[in-house]
Design a protein around this motif. Structure first.
Motif, PDB file in Angstrom:
ATOM      1  N   LYS A 119       0.801  -1.220   0.000  1.00 38.65           N
ATOM      2  CA  LYS A 119       0.000   0.000   0.000  1.00 38.65           C
ATOM      3  C   LYS A 119       0.838   1.277   0.000  1.00 38.65           C
ATOM      4  N   LEU A 120       2.124   1.152  -0.293  1.00 39.00           N
ATOM      5  CA  LEU A 120       2.982   2.330  -0.248  1.00 39.00           C
ATOM      6  C   LEU A 120       2.788   3.240  -1.456  1.00 39.00           C
ATOM      7  N   GLY A 121       2.217   2.721  -2.523  1.00 39.68           N
ATOM      8  CA  GLY A 121       1.859   3.548  -3.668  1.00 39.68           C
ATOM      9  C   GLY A 121       2.988   4.305  -4.311  1.00 39.68           C
ATOM     10  N   GLY A 122       4.182   3.783  -4.281  1.00 39.17           N
ATOM     11  CA  GLY A 122       5.308   4.450  -4.909  1.00 39.17           C
ATOM     12  C   GLY A 122       5.948   5.529  -4.070  1.00 39.17           C
ATOM     13  N   VAL A 123       5.381   5.806  -2.880  1.00 39.38           N
ATOM     14  CA  VAL A 123       5.987   6.817  -2.004  1.00 39.38           C
ATOM     15  C   VAL A 123       7.361   6.355  -1.536  1.00 39.38           C
ATOM     16  N   ALA A 124       7.490   5.076  -1.241  1.00 40.50           N
ATOM     17  CA  ALA A 124       8.768   4.514  -0.804  1.00 40.50           C
ATOM     18  C   ALA A 124       8.868   3.075  -1.322  1.00 40.50           C
ATOM     19  N   HIS A 125      10.086   2.640  -1.526  1.00 38.70           N
ATOM     20  CA  HIS A 125      10.329   1.290  -1.998  1.00 38.70           C
ATOM     21  C   HIS A 125      11.047   0.498  -0.908  1.00 38.70           C
ATOM     22  N   VAL A 126      10.614  -0.749  -0.740  1.00 43.02           N
ATOM     23  CA  VAL A 126      11.143  -1.604   0.319  1.00 43.02           C
ATOM     24  C   VAL A 126      11.630  -2.903  -0.297  1.00 43.02           C
ATOM     25  N   ASP A 127      12.803  -3.333   0.117  1.00 41.72           N
ATOM     26  CA  ASP A 127      13.290  -4.661  -0.254  1.00 41.72           C
ATOM     27  C   ASP A 127      12.808  -5.635   0.815  1.00 41.72           C
ATOM     28  N   PRO A 128      11.773  -6.433   0.522  1.00 42.94           N
ATOM     29  CA  PRO A 128      11.223  -7.319   1.553  1.00 42.94           C
ATOM     30  C   PRO A 128      12.218  -8.358   2.054  1.00 42.94           C
ATOM     31  N   GLY A 129      13.304  -8.552   1.316  1.00 41.50           N
ATOM     32  CA  GLY A 129      14.306  -9.509   1.750  1.00 41.50           C
ATOM     33  C   GLY A 129      15.044  -9.100   2.999  1.00 41.50           C
ATOM     34  N   HIS A 130      14.919  -7.817   3.400  1.00 40.05           N
ATOM     35  CA  HIS A 130      15.601  -7.354   4.613  1.00 40.05           C
ATOM     36  C   HIS A 130      14.815  -7.675   5.879  1.00 40.05           C
ATOM     37  N   ASP A 131      13.496  -7.842   5.732  1.00 37.38           N
ATOM     38  CA  ASP A 131      12.656  -8.084   6.906  1.00 37.38           C
ATOM     39  C   ASP A 131      12.391  -9.586   7.036  1.00 37.38           C
ATOM     40  N   VAL A 132      13.434 -10.316   7.356  1.00 37.44           N
ATOM     41  CA  VAL A 132      13.337 -11.779   7.398  1.00 37.44           C
ATOM     42  C   VAL A 132      13.245 -12.265   8.839  1.00 37.44           C
ATOM     43  N   ASP A 133      12.634 -13.413   8.997  1.00 34.34           N
ATOM     44  CA  ASP A 133      12.513 -14.041  10.306  1.00 34.34           C
ATOM     45  C   ASP A 133      13.804 -14.781  10.613  1.00 34.34           C
ATOM     46  N   ASP A 134      14.552 -14.263  11.577  1.00 34.10           N
ATOM     47  CA  ASP A 134      15.818 -14.926  11.932  1.00 34.10           C
ATOM     48  C   ASP A 134      15.673 -15.752  13.210  1.00 34.10           C
ATOM     49  N   GLY A 135      14.424 -16.043  13.570  1.00 37.34           N
ATOM     50  CA  GLY A 135      14.187 -16.946  14.683  1.00 37.34           C
ATOM     51  C   GLY A 135      14.172 -16.318  16.057  1.00 37.34           C
ATOM     52  N   ARG A 136      14.143 -15.005  16.143  1.00 37.49           N
ATOM     53  CA  ARG A 136      14.116 -14.349  17.453  1.00 37.49           C
ATOM     54  C   ARG A 136      13.363 -13.023  17.344  1.00 37.49           C
ATOM     55  N   PRO A 137      12.874 -12.506  18.454  1.00 36.61           N
ATOM     56  CA  PRO A 137      12.153 -11.235  18.421  1.00 36.61           C
ATOM     57  C   PRO A 137      13.034 -10.097  17.901  1.00 36.61           C
ATOM     58  N   LEU A 138      12.392  -9.090  17.351  1.00 42.24           N
ATOM     59  CA  LEU A 138      13.123  -7.933  16.838  1.00 42.24           C
ATOM     60  C   LEU A 138      13.927  -7.242  17.933  1.00 42.24           C
ATOM     61  N   LEU A 139      13.347  -7.145  19.117  1.00 44.95           N
ATOM     62  CA  LEU A 139      14.005  -6.469  20.235  1.00 44.95           C
ATOM     63  C   LEU A 139      14.078  -7.403  21.432  1.00 44.95           C
ATOM     64  N   ALA A 140      15.208  -7.364  22.097  1.00 38.84           N
ATOM     65  CA  ALA A 140      15.336  -8.118  23.348  1.00 38.84           C
ATOM     66  C   ALA A 140      14.551  -7.408  24.446  1.00 38.84           C
ATOM     67  N   GLU A 141      14.075  -8.170  25.398  1.00 40.53           N
ATOM     68  CA  GLU A 141      13.324  -7.589  26.508  1.00 40.53           C
ATOM     69  C   GLU A 141      14.177  -6.549  27.227  1.00 40.53           C
ATOM     70  N   GLY A 142      13.574  -5.392  27.505  1.00 41.12           N
ATOM     71  CA  GLY A 142      14.287  -4.331  28.213  1.00 41.12           C
ATOM     72  C   GLY A 142      15.141  -3.441  27.332  1.00 41.12           C
ATOM     73  N   THR A 143      15.149  -3.710  26.027  1.00 36.89           N
ATOM     74  CA  THR A 143      15.968  -2.929  25.102  1.00 36.89           C
ATOM     75  C   THR A 143      15.134  -1.830  24.449  1.00 36.89           C
ATOM     76  N   ASP A 144      15.681  -0.640  24.374  1.00 33.39           N
ATOM     77  CA  ASP A 144      15.041   0.468  23.657  1.00 33.39           C
ATOM     78  C   ASP A 144      15.988   0.921  22.556  1.00 33.39           C
ATOM     79  N   VAL A 145      15.442   1.281  21.416  1.00 35.09           N
ATOM     80  CA  VAL A 145      16.251   1.742  20.287  1.00 35.09           C
ATOM     81  C   VAL A 145      15.592   2.975  19.692  1.00 35.09           C
ATOM     82  N   ALA A 146      16.335   3.678  18.851  1.00 34.08           N
ATOM     83  CA  ALA A 146      15.735   4.761  18.080  1.00 34.08           C
ATOM     84  C   ALA A 146      14.811   4.158  17.024  1.00 34.08           C
ATOM     85  N   VAL A 147      13.704   4.822  16.768  1.00 36.05           N
ATOM     86  CA  VAL A 147      12.756   4.345  15.767  1.00 36.05           C
ATOM     87  C   VAL A 147      13.456   4.123  14.434  1.00 36.05           C
ATOM     88  N   GLY A 148      14.278   5.093  14.042  1.00 35.13           N
ATOM     89  CA  GLY A 148      14.950   5.009  12.746  1.00 35.13           C
ATOM     90  C   GLY A 148      15.867   3.810  12.624  1.00 35.13           C
TER      91      GLY A 148
END
Length: 478
Positions: A119-148
């Motif tokens: 639904k991005l409509g050409g506003v931005a392009h994404v390589d879906p190959g970067h958002d892969v399931d590597d077998g663990r949560p995106l963030l470890a418990e208690g970890t904070d990161v910058a949104v970017g």
């Protein structure tokens, strides 16, 4: 014995605390709201331009919380008997301005982070190959990161630069690479600690919000948000002290002593030669209270805490702020504008203008009214770009606005500029840990409330003030 409570800060967080204190404490409890400026409300300030009501600060509030229940702002509106005054923006789309064009805002994002890449409509392009399931949560418990950091890693730069940055810029005047995920997108932070891909985390956060399609997302009050301020002040039954800053807080045997009034100005050489004493014309004032709600920005909070809670003062004082300005233009009736509620501008465009709201398209206004456009200027780290007088700032912003809309605008019939110096907190990663450290170091009978601590937006500030009042009530009952 009758309790006395001081609420330092008369913004909506402080007023919400005062209302909640009134509900929780015995009727004879004395509540005093100290606001050093000449008016209550903080960044809730309703103005007028060419006969049209225009907010000079916050424009609206979220109707629901992250759990799908009504937001704290809506609950307060009902508590104050203002439910019949609720109004909602018209269903008009918004846009993004980049590359000299206005592009439709993609649907179904979470503060600009898409859950459906189709639904991005050409506003931005994404390589879906970067958002892969590597077998663990995106963030470890208690970890904070910058949104970017998280979104760039999973979706690439264009989503951050063209979608997330302008969305966060509109709310916080900040940049995705410097703002805490925990604070700015708490729903996504929670699901990112469970889900293995960003797409899954966004969808889980959206599902958990409980929002019903077609139900209004935002609300305001007919006649302006200053009505909320006035009603809260009245309902609190508080004594309101305006124009008298609190200079110092000190412990006493039974509570707290406030030193009130402006700081004394050291005399110059000529005054000393005349034998004058610094601050001789100032009469110190004090007030003794049982408890204090501190509902002011980070820097004054840190200063007031320095001698009574130095650990808290240091943690609170690390918070930075962004300065912004709002420009309102009243254009001649019938001035053509795109069929939009407004647009956001990515920082990569390099413009002073970061957002525009077509007030008379977004909100119901009388027929024949001037066309009102409200323009937001300035981002974190760009204070120098606002250092011009109102006339110059208006001319530059109006020129940019015309370029962004693809044509020169007619001369406005009226304008105003509202500056909010140091107006928006910039929550760096780890903010919640620093806040926990600060609150743990506070002595009993002293609590914190407001955007400096618990998030921007009217619902967050209301909830923060109410929690502060409830925490005081628990400490008295213990």
């Amino acid at each position: 014995m009758r309790k006395r409570v001081a609420v330092i800060g008369g913004g909506i967080a402080g007023l919400a605390a005062a209302v909640r204190l009134r509900d929780l404490t015995p009727p004879d409890t004395e509540i005093i709201v100290y606001e050093q400026s000449g008016a209550l409300g903080g960044k809730l300030r309703t103005g007028e331009l060419a006969g049209v009501t225009v907010e000079r600060g916050a424009e609206s509030f979220l109707m629901t919380g992250s759990d799908g229940a009504e937001s704290a702002a809506v609950a307060l509106v009902k508590r104050l008997g203002l439910e019949s005054a609720l109004v909602h923006p018209l269903k008009v789309p918004a846009a993004l301005a980049f590359g000299g064009q206005l592009a439709p805002m993609p649907a179904g994002t979470l503060v600009g982070v898409p859950g459906d890449l189709s639904k991005l409509g050409g506003v931005a392009h994404v390589d879906p190959g970067h958002d892969v399931d590597d077998g663990r949560p995106l963030l470890a418990e208690g970890t904070d990161v910058a949104v970017g950091a998280l979104v760039r890693q999973r979706y690439g730069d264009e989503v951050v630069d063209r979608l997330v940055d302008p969305m966060l810029g509109g709310v916080y005047a900040g940049r995705a690479d410097r703002l805490s995920l925990d604070v700015t997108m708490p729903q996504l932070a929670r699901t990112a600690r469970v889900e293995h891909t960003l797409v899954a985390a966004v969808r889980a956060a959206q599902a958990a919000s409980g929002r019903v399609p077609g139900r209004p997302v935002f609300g305001a009050l007919d006649g302006g948000l200053s009505r909320l301020v006035g009603a809260a002040a009245t309902a609190s039954g508080a004594r309101i002290s305006l124009g008298l800053p609190v200079r110092e807080i000190a412990r006493t045997a039974h509570g707290w002593r406030l030193l009130l009034g402006p700081a004394a100005t050291p005399p110059g050489p000529s005054v000393r030669n005349a034998g004058a004493t610094a601050g001789a014309d100032l009469v110190p004032q004090t007030d003794d209270v049982d408890a204090v709600v501190l509902a002011v920005p980070a820097k004054p909070s840190s200063r007031l805490l320095a001698t009574i809670a130095p650990v808290a003062a240091e943690a609170v004082g690390e918070l930075d702020y962004a300065s912004v300005a709002l420009l309102a233009l009243a254009l001649p009736p019938g001035t053509p504008l795109p069929d939009l509620s407004g647009f956001l501008v990515p920082p990569s465009e390099g413009t002073l203008v970061k957002a525009a709201t077509f007030v008379t398209s977004k909100w119901t206004r009388p027929e024949g009214s001037p066309v009102i456009v409200r323009v937001s200027l300035g981002r974190a780290g760009e204070q120098e770009r606002l250092q011009f007088d109102d006339a110059v700032l208006t001319e530059r912003a109006q020129g940019e606005l015309g370029e962004l809309l693809g044509g020169e605008l007619p001369p406005p019939v009226a304008t105003w500029v509202q500056r909010w110096g140091g107006g928006l907190p910039q929550y760096a990663p780890g903010h919640l840990d620093r806040l926990a450290t600060a609150r743990a170091a506070l002595p009993p009978g002293l609590v914190l409330a407001g955007a400096a601590f618990d998030g921007v937006g009217i619902p967050a500030c209301v909830a923060s003030g109410e929690r502060a009042a409830e925490d005081l009530g628990k400490s008295w009952a213990a």
